[in-house]
Structures are given as structure tokens and as C-alpha cells.
Motif scaffolding. Sequence first.
Motif, PDB file in Angstrom:
ATOM      1  N   MET A 152     -41.556 125.783  -8.752  1.00 21.13           N
ATOM      2  CA  MET A 152     -40.978 124.729  -8.083  1.00 21.13           C
ATOM      3  C   MET A 152     -40.186 124.855  -6.797  1.00 21.13           C
ATOM      4  O   MET A 152     -40.010 126.108  -6.420  1.00 21.13           O
ATOM      5  CB  MET A 152     -39.882 124.105  -9.064  1.00 21.13           C
ATOM      6  N   GLU A 153     -39.710 123.760  -6.258  1.00 17.74           N
ATOM      7  CA  GLU A 153     -39.394 123.880  -4.791  1.00 17.74           C
ATOM      8  C   GLU A 153     -37.892 124.472  -4.809  1.00 17.74           C
ATOM      9  O   GLU A 153     -37.291 124.768  -3.628  1.00 17.74           O
ATOM     10  CB  GLU A 153     -39.796 122.942  -3.976  1.00 17.74           C
ATOM     11  N   VAL A 154     -37.281 124.596  -5.998  1.00 13.01           N
ATOM     12  CA  VAL A 154     -35.516 124.942  -5.803  1.00 13.01           C
ATOM     13  C   VAL A 154     -35.648 126.232  -5.773  1.00 13.01           C
ATOM     14  O   VAL A 154     -36.509 127.232  -5.923  1.00 13.01           O
ATOM     15  CB  VAL A 154     -35.114 124.470  -7.277  1.00 13.01           C
ATOM     16  N   PRO A 155     -34.538 126.985  -4.989  1.00 15.39           N
ATOM     17  CA  PRO A 155     -34.435 128.016  -4.390  1.00 15.39           C
ATOM     18  C   PRO A 155     -34.676 129.289  -5.772  1.00 15.39           C
ATOM     19  O   PRO A 155     -35.231 130.335  -5.557  1.00 15.39           O
ATOM     20  CB  PRO A 155     -33.129 128.369  -3.906  1.00 15.39           C
ATOM     21  N   CYS A 156     -33.914 129.019  -6.799  1.00 18.06           N
ATOM     22  CA  CYS A 156     -33.917 129.923  -7.962  1.00 18.06           C
ATOM     23  C   CYS A 156     -35.338 130.453  -8.390  1.00 18.06           C
ATOM     24  O   CYS A 156     -35.416 131.353  -8.848  1.00 18.06           O
ATOM     25  CB  CYS A 156     -33.088 129.216  -9.097  1.00 18.06           C
TER      26      CYS A 156
END
Length: 134
Positions: A80-84
Motif C-alpha cells: 500500500m502507499e502508506v509509509p509503514c
Amino acid sequence: MRQWPVKLLLVHPKAEFLKGDRIIIASDCSLLIDKEITEKFGETPVLIGCPMLEDPRRTYEKIKLLMETGEFGEVEVYTMEVPCCQALHMMVEREKGDKDVRRFIVRVTGEVEEYRGVVDERMIEAERRAHRGF
């Protein structure tokens, strides 16, 4: 997905279904955004994991073992595009050895684009929206 198990931490690195040209390593969430993402993989083995909710050391050790002993030549990573999620990219990149790696980001909108190794403003904003600004 055509095989079981699909969870990265449950798969034996010498499993028969991993022998072939390529495998997919994807974050759990990235495969839930759009069914077309998983349909495009066809018969390619897909392994999923979450670098945020699962023990990152165990995840890294499993990826390291896969890269060292796996009988495949290419790995595609989808997150996904989220940093985590970017931890999956870093783990595979660090341990890729002689395997070819292709990296992709799945946007919340369902768009899939090549990952360039940078957390961009859209990723940070997606994280804010996901956690309601906290």
C-alpha cells in the motif's frame, strides 16, 4: 491466489509451489483494494504479510531465507502507499541477492504504479486519512 498457505510467515522457503520464474510478496491490504490486482497474477505464487502487525524481525528472517534458498528468479513486491508498508520493499531489496526485484505501490484509489523508493506526499496523506489525523 492459487496456493496455500499464503501468509509469508507460514510458507516453507522450499515449498514446491515456489519453484518457478517468479513469486509475489504483497502487503495484506494491497490485495484487498481491487480484485483485478490479484487476478493479474494468474498462477504466480502470492505470499502476503504485514510489516506493521506482524513481528518485523520474523518477517525479515523469512524474506532473507526465501531470497537465499528460494528456487525462483524474480520477485514482485506490492504494498500500500502508506509509509509503514515500505518495510517490505526494504527487506526484499536488502536480501535480494541475484534475484530480480520489481517493486510496486498500490494507491488507495486502486492505481498500481512502480515504487521508486521514496515516501511521497500522497503516501503521507494516505497515512493521515487512515488514522484520522493522529
